[in-house]
Design a protein around this motif. Sequence first.
Motif, PDB file in Angstrom:
ATOM      1  N   GLU A  69       0.830  -1.204   0.000  1.00  0.00           N
ATOM      2  CA  GLU A  69       0.000   0.000   0.000  1.00  0.00           C
ATOM      3  C   GLU A  69       0.864   1.252   0.000  1.00  0.00           C
ATOM      4  O   GLU A  69       1.861   1.336   0.713  1.00  0.00           O
ATOM      5  CB  GLU A  69      -0.922   0.016   1.224  1.00  0.00           C
ATOM      6  N   LEU A  70       0.470   2.216  -0.806  1.00  0.00           N
ATOM      7  CA  LEU A  70       1.114   3.519  -0.851  1.00  0.00           C
ATOM      8  C   LEU A  70       0.110   4.542  -0.327  1.00  0.00           C
ATOM      9  O   LEU A  70      -0.961   4.717  -0.917  1.00  0.00           O
ATOM     10  CB  LEU A  70       1.533   3.873  -2.278  1.00  0.00           C
ATOM     11  N   ASN A  71       0.441   5.185   0.771  1.00  0.00           N
ATOM     12  CA  ASN A  71      -0.439   6.183   1.371  1.00  0.00           C
ATOM     13  C   ASN A  71       0.154   7.551   1.115  1.00  0.00           C
ATOM     14  O   ASN A  71       1.130   7.941   1.757  1.00  0.00           O
ATOM     15  CB  ASN A  71      -0.600   5.931   2.870  1.00  0.00           C
ATOM     16  N   ASN A  72      -0.417   8.280   0.172  1.00  0.00           N
ATOM     17  CA  ASN A  72       0.139   9.568  -0.233  1.00  0.00           C
ATOM     18  C   ASN A  72      -0.335  10.727   0.634  1.00  0.00           C
ATOM     19  O   ASN A  72      -0.085  11.884   0.309  1.00  0.00           O
ATOM     20  CB  ASN A  72      -0.216   9.833  -1.698  1.00  0.00           C
ATOM     21  N   ARG A  73      -0.989  10.397   1.738  1.00  0.00           N
ATOM     22  CA  ARG A  73      -1.470  11.455   2.630  1.00  0.00           C
ATOM     23  C   ARG A  73      -0.309  12.181   3.297  1.00  0.00           C
ATOM     24  O   ARG A  73      -0.405  13.367   3.610  1.00  0.00           O
ATOM     25  CB  ARG A  73      -2.396  10.844   3.690  1.00  0.00           C
ATOM     26  N   PHE A  74       0.807  11.494   3.523  1.00  0.00           N
ATOM     27  CA  PHE A  74       1.927  12.081   4.241  1.00  0.00           C
ATOM     28  C   PHE A  74       3.108  12.386   3.318  1.00  0.00           C
ATOM     29  O   PHE A  74       4.239  12.461   3.747  1.00  0.00           O
ATOM     30  CB  PHE A  74       2.377  11.137   5.353  1.00  0.00           C
ATOM     31  N   GLY A  75       2.854  12.569   2.041  1.00  0.00           N
ATOM     32  CA  GLY A  75       3.909  12.801   1.064  1.00  0.00           C
ATOM     33  C   GLY A  75       3.805  11.773  -0.048  1.00  0.00           C
ATOM     34  O   GLY A  75       3.369  10.653   0.172  1.00  0.00           O
ATOM     35  N   THR A  76       4.194  12.161  -1.243  1.00  0.00           N
ATOM     36  CA  THR A  76       4.072  11.274  -2.389  1.00  0.00           C
ATOM     37  C   THR A  76       4.957  10.048  -2.226  1.00  0.00           C
ATOM     38  O   THR A  76       6.163  10.168  -2.006  1.00  0.00           O
ATOM     39  CB  THR A  76       4.451  12.013  -3.682  1.00  0.00           C
ATOM     40  N   GLU A  77       4.363   8.869  -2.317  1.00  0.00           N
ATOM     41  CA  GLU A  77       5.105   7.616  -2.198  1.00  0.00           C
ATOM     42  C   GLU A  77       5.202   6.941  -3.563  1.00  0.00           C
ATOM     43  O   GLU A  77       4.248   6.967  -4.353  1.00  0.00           O
ATOM     44  CB  GLU A  77       4.416   6.679  -1.204  1.00  0.00           C
ATOM     45  N   THR A  78       6.344   6.340  -3.830  1.00  0.00           N
ATOM     46  CA  THR A  78       6.563   5.647  -5.100  1.00  0.00           C
ATOM     47  C   THR A  78       7.328   4.353  -4.855  1.00  0.00           C
ATOM     48  O   THR A  78       8.057   4.225  -3.871  1.00  0.00           O
ATOM     49  CB  THR A  78       7.368   6.515  -6.088  1.00  0.00           C
ATOM     50  N   ILE A  79       7.153   3.412  -5.755  1.00  0.00           N
ATOM     51  CA  ILE A  79       7.958   2.193  -5.793  1.00  0.00           C
ATOM     52  C   ILE A  79       8.941   2.347  -6.938  1.00  0.00           C
ATOM     53  O   ILE A  79       8.539   2.463  -8.103  1.00  0.00           O
ATOM     54  CB  ILE A  79       7.087   0.938  -5.994  1.00  0.00           C
ATOM     55  N   LEU A  80      10.231   2.370  -6.621  1.00  0.00           N
ATOM     56  CA  LEU A  80      11.252   2.596  -7.637  1.00  0.00           C
ATOM     57  C   LEU A  80      11.624   1.319  -8.365  1.00  0.00           C
ATOM     58  O   LEU A  80      11.872   1.324  -9.560  1.00  0.00           O
ATOM     59  CB  LEU A  80      12.499   3.205  -6.988  1.00  0.00           C
ATOM     60  N   GLU A  81      11.698   0.226  -7.634  1.00  0.00           N
ATOM     61  CA  GLU A  81      12.072  -1.068  -8.209  1.00  0.00           C
ATOM     62  C   GLU A  81      11.301  -2.161  -7.492  1.00  0.00           C
ATOM     63  O   GLU A  81      10.988  -2.029  -6.307  1.00  0.00           O
ATOM     64  CB  GLU A  81      13.578  -1.336  -8.072  1.00  0.00           C
ATOM     65  N   ILE A  82      11.038  -3.251  -8.193  1.00  0.00           N
ATOM     66  CA  ILE A  82      10.388  -4.396  -7.553  1.00  0.00           C
ATOM     67  C   ILE A  82      10.681  -5.645  -8.374  1.00  0.00           C
ATOM     68  O   ILE A  82      10.731  -5.604  -9.608  1.00  0.00           O
ATOM     69  CB  ILE A  82       8.869  -4.162  -7.428  1.00  0.00           C
ATOM     70  N   GLU A  83      10.930  -6.744  -7.695  1.00  0.00           N
ATOM     71  CA  GLU A  83      11.103  -8.024  -8.366  1.00  0.00           C
ATOM     72  C   GLU A  83      10.821  -9.152  -7.384  1.00  0.00           C
ATOM     73  O   GLU A  83      10.849  -8.962  -6.171  1.00  0.00           O
ATOM     74  CB  GLU A  83      12.507  -8.163  -8.953  1.00  0.00           C
ATOM     75  N   GLY A  84      10.519 -10.320  -7.924  1.00  0.00           N
ATOM     76  CA  GLY A  84      10.212 -11.461  -7.077  1.00  0.00           C
ATOM     77  C   GLY A  84      10.481 -12.764  -7.796  1.00  0.00           C
ATOM     78  O   GLY A  84      10.661 -12.801  -9.019  1.00  0.00           O
TER      79      GLY A  84
END
Length: 384
Positions: A135-150
Amino acid sequence: MKRLFLLLLIITATCYLTTAQTKKAPKTDTSKNKNPSLTDSVNVKFPLKLNTANFSRIDSADMNLNPAVPIEKYGFVDTADLKMTRCDFEKDANAMVLFDRGEMALTAPEIILERQRRVKVFNDNGKGEANIHIELNNRFGTETILEIEGETINLENGKIRYTKLDPKLIYAEHTDKNKDVITFSLPDVKAGSVFEYRYMWARNFSRNFPPWNFQCNLPTRYSQLDAFINPMLTFSVYQNTANVFVRDTVSMGGFGHVWAMANIPSTRDEAYMRSAADVLQNLTFIISAVKVNGQTVNIDQSWSDVGREIAADKDFYKPYDQSLHDEDDLVKKAAALKSDDQKIAFLFNQVKTVMKYNDLKNWMSKDGIKAAWKRKAAAGAKSI
């Protein structure tokens, strides 16, 4: 601590370059080497986004870790974990977290977290743990996922087989104006599988730092947080813990800290419990001051400060400036009562009786109080 040390070098170098561009260069001193000091300007850029295209550039899995610490490089799995059939300290578990490791830089103007999480599935009932929601909650500042892998790792006929997560099967969903969620399912997960994923998360600098949860709905063999702390920030660390820390040490000459726990039991739903998040064993970082250009700015020093800030938030006060459906009739009935306590009890019971809970959870109504009252049901965002 190689990863955090590299982060510190990046920040130091960037701060040095920024300072050099804004101040007159001093005369060269060849008699001794001088180390650039960290600036206290919030205008300094944190260049991790620009300098990191993928995990192979800055990879926490390449660190030289203590063999006694059960954290392994991404993609390297102990065969004993693949052959494991149950959790030693919670024998009825359907799955368990083998390790959960986070490396967080608490700095300005950005907060960066790199996380690697590995899970063992014991039976078919544990396969659902491979459905991941970030979950990204942008209420406290813009959140981003820069990289992801699995990837999923299986032991088949004595051989280890890896199945990578297809990046095309990673989905982003916008849930409401403050929240987004990244979802994906690890492939080819079955009883006996080990799956792991890692991602890099970033948020614009704000006063709300993310907590680190050592505990979750699964038993966890090992959980560790490595934190780099920018000296321009003043904050407290609050511990909600039952297990004893197996590591609780200062690092990087006082700029960092390492906390770790082992054999952490899973959380259990209980009747009448308020929120599962409230009982998790975790660390919470509360910022109290920021040093900016030589000046210390205090932030929310008391509950009254926090209350005033919430009351001034338009998401809270704006709905109260609007009239509600059937409001006049309610106001008339309440006004006929003698005491404030009676009026409050009357209005409370009216809301309790009329409004229907729709199993959605959020800070506030997604579509506003006025629309929710007319519909006689709150409209929020489903918690992840």
